[in-house]
Design a protein around this motif. Structure first.
Motif, short mmCIF file in Angstrom:
data_model
loop_
_atom_site.label_atom_id
_atom_site.label_comp_id
_atom_site.label_asym_id
_atom_site.label_seq_id
_atom_site.Cartn_x
_atom_site.Cartn_y
_atom_site.Cartn_z
N GLU A 1 -8.89 5.61 4.82
CA GLU A 1 -9.64 6.60 5.62
C GLU A 1 -8.70 7.69 6.13
OE1 GLU A 1 -12.94 3.49 7.39
OE2 GLU A 1 -11.63 4.54 8.79
N GLY A 2 -7.58 7.25 6.64
CA GLY A 2 -6.63 8.21 7.24
C GLY A 2 -6.07 9.17 6.22
N GLU A 3 -5.75 8.65 5.05
CA GLU A 3 -5.20 9.52 4.00
C GLU A 3 -6.28 10.48 3.50
OE1 GLU A 3 -2.23 9.93 2.57
OE2 GLU A 3 -1.03 8.12 2.88
N ALA A 4 -7.50 9.95 3.37
CA ALA A 4 -8.59 10.78 2.85
C ALA A 4 -8.91 11.93 3.81
CB ALA A 4 -9.83 9.94 2.60
N VAL B 1 -2.07 4.17 -0.18
CA VAL B 1 -2.75 5.02 -1.14
C VAL B 1 -1.72 5.62 -2.09
CG1 VAL B 1 -4.08 7.15 -1.41
CG2 VAL B 1 -4.68 5.53 0.39
N ARG B 2 -0.60 6.05 -1.51
CA ARG B 2 0.50 6.55 -2.34
C ARG B 2 1.21 5.39 -2.99
NH1 ARG B 2 1.37 11.71 0.15
NH2 ARG B 2 -0.16 11.68 1.81
N GLU B 3 1.73 5.62 -4.17
CA GLU B 3 2.44 4.58 -4.91
C GLU B 3 3.63 4.07 -4.07
OE1 GLU B 3 1.34 3.57 -7.84
OE2 GLU B 3 2.97 2.13 -8.22
N PRO B 4 3.66 2.77 -3.78
CA PRO B 4 4.81 2.25 -3.02
C PRO B 4 6.09 2.37 -3.85
CG PRO B 4 3.04 0.63 -3.16
CD PRO B 4 2.71 1.72 -4.11
N ILE B 5 7.20 2.52 -3.14
CA ILE B 5 8.48 2.66 -3.82
C ILE B 5 9.29 1.40 -3.60
CG2 ILE B 5 10.61 4.01 -3.91
CD1 ILE B 5 8.98 6.40 -2.87
N ARG B 6 9.94 0.93 -4.69
CA ARG B 6 10.77 -0.26 -4.53
C ARG B 6 12.21 0.19 -4.29
NH1 ARG B 6 11.01 -5.64 -5.99
NH2 ARG B 6 9.04 -5.73 -7.09
N LEU B 7 12.79 -0.33 -3.22
CA LEU B 7 14.16 0.04 -2.88
C LEU B 7 15.13 -0.57 -3.88
CD1 LEU B 7 15.88 1.48 -0.64
CD2 LEU B 7 16.19 -0.78 0.37
#
Lengths: 224, 272
Positions: free
Chosen positions: A152-155, A179-185
């Motif tokens: 909801e917040g991103e939308a 919503v955004r693609e998570p990044i692996r450290l």
């Protein structure tokens, strides 16, 4: 929300904003300090956080505009309420309990909404808030409500949420929350990650009308 | 008959320099005599940082606005709200034409536009986007903006002349009482010139301090020496510390014939 004591933000705000009327760029760090982070990971996380504060302080505009808040989990705790880097006393984060990530994210979203109210009351302009989640585990609580709130917040453009998974993180769940693609450290490159965060916040905090921010590429710390 | 003394300058922002971008603000000041009556046209524009041709956009917008205003005044003395909207429309069309010629999209020319058309018994103002037009009130030291800067929820959001609903969202006003002093500035100076406590307002002290040199000019018109001084002032570190964006300011003061400049002036230009 569970029994975590939600710390209400102070109602006394006028002085700060009269002294520093710069537009604010709020960022909540939502940091996993569960048992599995002990040892190297928590040390690197602490060092990275310190470096972030130092770098923001060295930037004349960012030091007055970026406001950081720190939420650790679990249990969910507001370690640092929103403030500009010059007002933040550095303190080391300690490893504590389990991984109530869902609750932590909901807490962070709440915090962001409260902060916006404060800005609006004070007549302070602000940028879109960032919520920056770093975890090395799997949520130990129900995270569906958090995932819904993030969507909801991103939308509605209410905030941007970035998720970073340290080795051992449940990337699949993270992907369902963010919503955004998570990044692996990559490894324990917290230093590079926080430098990226600092550069990005510097960019955002000085962006003028309708500049679409070109964030630096997460090279050096993200696993492709 | 009234005559105007004017200083204007645009300074490139330090961030633009760091990014290798030019100053993407633009301004214009025009004087015309129509049917024996003096008219003054002022405009400033801030090219959007995201727009690829922001510099061309802002330059084109202020020129097209002033051209159309002059054409309106030439053909039928007087400026109405409707005609002022037509001037904004003409500026938008000019951007569309530029875009067409360049094989680009009009959004590549995105910019704000603030304009003033001043003549006998007429002070017409129009604004799309942020920045502000500030006018002197009747009381000495009283200053107010004509329109609140147009902002989205976030500090880096505003409306542009190139937007679909730009003309509908434009702020337009026509006064019959002509203010004695008028200033126009772009977003780069907002941070210094607009305070938020207790409510959003312009920093009157700044204008109290900036106008005296303009009032002292003996001859009406755009004073080149003063423009240079203003450009230098806008580039001082004290101002740059508060804003690293392009900064544009026009100061116009009405010289009444036979009336000496106000005696209450102070000499200094200081940051409020």
């Amino acid at each position: 929300m569970t029994s975590t004591a939600l710390v209400k933000q102070s109602p006394f705000i006028a002085d700060v904003f009269a002294e520093n009327p710069e537009p604010r760029c709020p960022c909540v760090l939502v940091l996993d300090t569960s048992g599995s982070m002990s040892g190297q990971p928590i040390d690197q996380l602490n060092a990275g956080y310190q470096a972030l504060l130092t770098e923001l302080l060295e930037d004349a505009l960012a030091s007055k505009r970026v406001e950081l808040a720190v939420v650790t989990f679990g249990p969910v705790k507001l370690v640092q309420d929103f403030d500009t880097p010059d007002m933040i006393a550095s303190s080391d984060l300690e490893v504590t309990g389990d991984t109530p990530m869902g609750e932590a994210i909901e807490f962070a979203i709440d915090l962001v909404h409260q902060r916006k109210d404060v800005y609006r009351q004070a007549g302070i302009a602000y940028y879109r808030p960032w919520i920056f989640v770093i975890t090395d585990g799997s949520p130990t609580d129900s995270w569906t409500a958090a995932a819904r709130a993030v969507k909801e917040g991103e939308a509605s453009n209410a905030f941007s949420l970035f998720a970073v998974g340290v080795e051992g993180a449940d990337m699949k769940t993270l992907k369902q929350i963010a919503v955004r693609e998570p990044i692996r450290l990559r490894g324990l490159r917290f230093a590079e990650l926080f430098r990226w965060l600092s550069n990005s916040l510097k960019s955002v905090s000085r962006s003028t009308t309708a500049e679409r921010i070109a964030l630096p590429a997460p090279t050096g710390w993200a696993e492709v | 008959m009234t005559r105007w003394s004017i200083a204007a300058a645009a300074t490139v922002g330090e961030r633009h320099i760091a990014d290798g971008r030019p100053c993407e603000d633009a301004w214009t000041v025009r004087h015309h005599i129509f049917r024996g009556e003096p008219w003054l046209i002022l405009a400033v524009s801030d090219g959007a940082g995201t727009a690829g041709r922001a510099q061309a956009g802002s330059a084109c917008a202020v020129a097209a606005f002033a051209d159309e205003a002059a054409r309106c005044l030439y053909s039928d003395a007087g400026m109405t709200a409707e005609r002022l909207r037509d001037c904004l429309g003409a500026a938008r069309v000019a951007l569309a034409v530029e875009a067409g010629l360049a094989g680009a999209h009009i959004r590549d020319f995105a910019c704000t536009l603030l304009g003033a058309v001043i003549g006998p018994g007429t002070a017409a103002f129009a604004q799309i986007g942020d920045g502000a037009i500030v006018v002197a009130g009747d009381e000495p030291g009283s200053w107010a903006w004509m329109f609140e800067p147009q902002k989205g929820e976030y500090a880096n959001e505003t409306s542009f002349l190139t937007g679909e609903d730009a003309l509908a969202s434009a702020s337009v006003a026509v006064l019959t009482d002509v203010p004695a002093e008028i200033a126009l500035f772009t977003d780069g100076l907002e941070n210094l010139l607009i305070r938020t406590q207790p409510a959003r307002h312009v920093v009157g002290q700044f204008f109290d301090q900036m106008f005296p040199p303009v009032r002292r000019v003996a001859d009406p018109g755009l004073d080149e020496a003063l423009c240079e001084h203003l450009a230098g002032y806008l580039a001082t570190p004290a101002i740059a510390a508060r804003s690293d964006d392009d900064r544009t300011l026009i100061l116009a003061t009405c010289l009444l014939e036979g009336v000496a400049p106000a005696a209450r002036e102070s000499e200094t230009c200081a940051i409020p």
